[in-house]
Scaffold this active site. Structure first.
Site, mmCIF file in Angstrom:
data_model
loop_
_atom_site.group_PDB
_atom_site.id
_atom_site.type_symbol
_atom_site.label_atom_id
_atom_site.label_comp_id
_atom_site.label_asym_id
_atom_site.label_seq_id
_atom_site.Cartn_x
_atom_site.Cartn_y
_atom_site.Cartn_z
ATOM 1 N N SER A 137 -4.289 11.531 -3.358
ATOM 2 C CA SER A 137 -4.875 10.282 -2.525
ATOM 3 C C SER A 137 -3.579 9.802 -2.052
ATOM 4 O O SER A 137 -2.600 10.248 -1.286
ATOM 5 C CB SER A 137 -5.936 9.423 -3.045
ATOM 6 O OG SER A 137 -6.479 8.673 -2.129
ATOM 7 N N HIS A 172 -9.081 13.203 1.214
ATOM 8 C CA HIS A 172 -10.576 12.584 1.405
ATOM 9 C C HIS A 172 -11.116 13.070 2.667
ATOM 10 O O HIS A 172 -11.938 12.237 3.064
ATOM 11 C CB HIS A 172 -10.603 11.260 0.976
ATOM 12 C CG HIS A 172 -10.194 10.752 -0.207
ATOM 13 N ND1 HIS A 172 -10.252 11.571 -1.483
ATOM 14 C CD2 HIS A 172 -9.165 9.671 -0.305
ATOM 15 C CE1 HIS A 172 -9.693 10.631 -2.486
ATOM 16 N NE2 HIS A 172 -9.001 9.637 -1.699
#
Length: 244
Positions: A137, A172
């Protein structure tokens, strides 16, 4: 022309960028991508340091890392917030690691604090010595020139990455609402350069600034390269090799 405006300082390195997954998204801490990272070090019991800066050095996050790795690696946590029980250790300790694993959270905060503590130069040196760099991330975003981030609340493009890797990053991809649609919009309008997107449970493997392959620990999670063509964004699927 737009991409040429982004400064690149590509690092001679092996870098693995996780769109999501790994120990932090596993109920039992087991992850095929994490297994792959340990194998990349070529060491039976590698030295692995977790950097949780983006989460404000979350104690819970760091403990999850330790639970997942301590039985098979020499583990450490670099706390720039001087959190107990680790306190402050000079970032130069990263030069003695086989694997540096960067956690998720706020990309903008990570970059600001790393620069204050001199981590970019130290990490570049470590990479040149053979240390594997990895992150999830925000820990994916930081290595690129630009990224898709929610560091400021709503999703927005951030053009202030380290530039160890070329172009932009988007983690994501399908796991968070509007990630894919906003990325296409930003690439089409030139707010983001050519961008590499990875869904949860997918990682991109880089060597010396070139993409080698995409790997996955679960089926039906894609990886994409998104680039501008006229006033449109065009998606190119990157094949994902499923780990077993």
């Amino acid at each position: 022309m737009e991409e040429a405006m982004l400064t690149s300082v590509l690092a001679p390195a092996t870098i693995v960028t996780l769109g999501g997954g790994g120990f932090s998204m596993s109920e039992d801490g087991r992850s095929l991508i994490d297994d792959y990272l340990l194998e990349l070090t070529g060491t039976e019991r590698p030295k692995v340091c977790f950097i949780p800066t983006a989460s404000g050095d979350s104690h819970t996050y760091s403990e999850r890392f330790l639970q997942a790795f301590t039985s098979r690696a020499q583990t450490s946590v670099l706390s720039l917030f001087c959190q107990d029980p680790w306190g402050y250790t000079t970032p130069a300790m990263l030069l003695d690691q086989d694997l540096v694993y960067v956690g998720g959270g706020s990309t903008a905060n990570l970059l600001a604090l790393w620069r204050l503590h001199g981590l970019p130069d130290i990490l570049r040196r470590a990479a040149g010595q053979g240390t594997v760099l990895a992150g999830i991330s925000a820990g994916m975003n930081c290595w690129f020139q630009a990224s898709s981030t929610d560091s400021y609340g709503d999703l927005s493009p951030l053009r202030d990455g380290l530039g160890f890797l070329p172009g932009g990053a988007c983690p994501h991809l399908l796991g968070e609402q509007d990630r894919r649609a906003s990325l296409r919009r930003w690439v089409a309008t030139g707010q983001m350069p050519t961008t590499y997107a990875a869904d949860d449970h997918v990682a991109l493997v880089w060597r010396d600034g070139s993409l080698i392959e995409a790997i996955g620990e679960a089926e039906e999670h894609p990886a994409l390269r998104v680039q501008r063509a006229g006033d449109q964004a065009v998606e190119h699927e990157i094949p994902v090799r499923l780990l077993s």
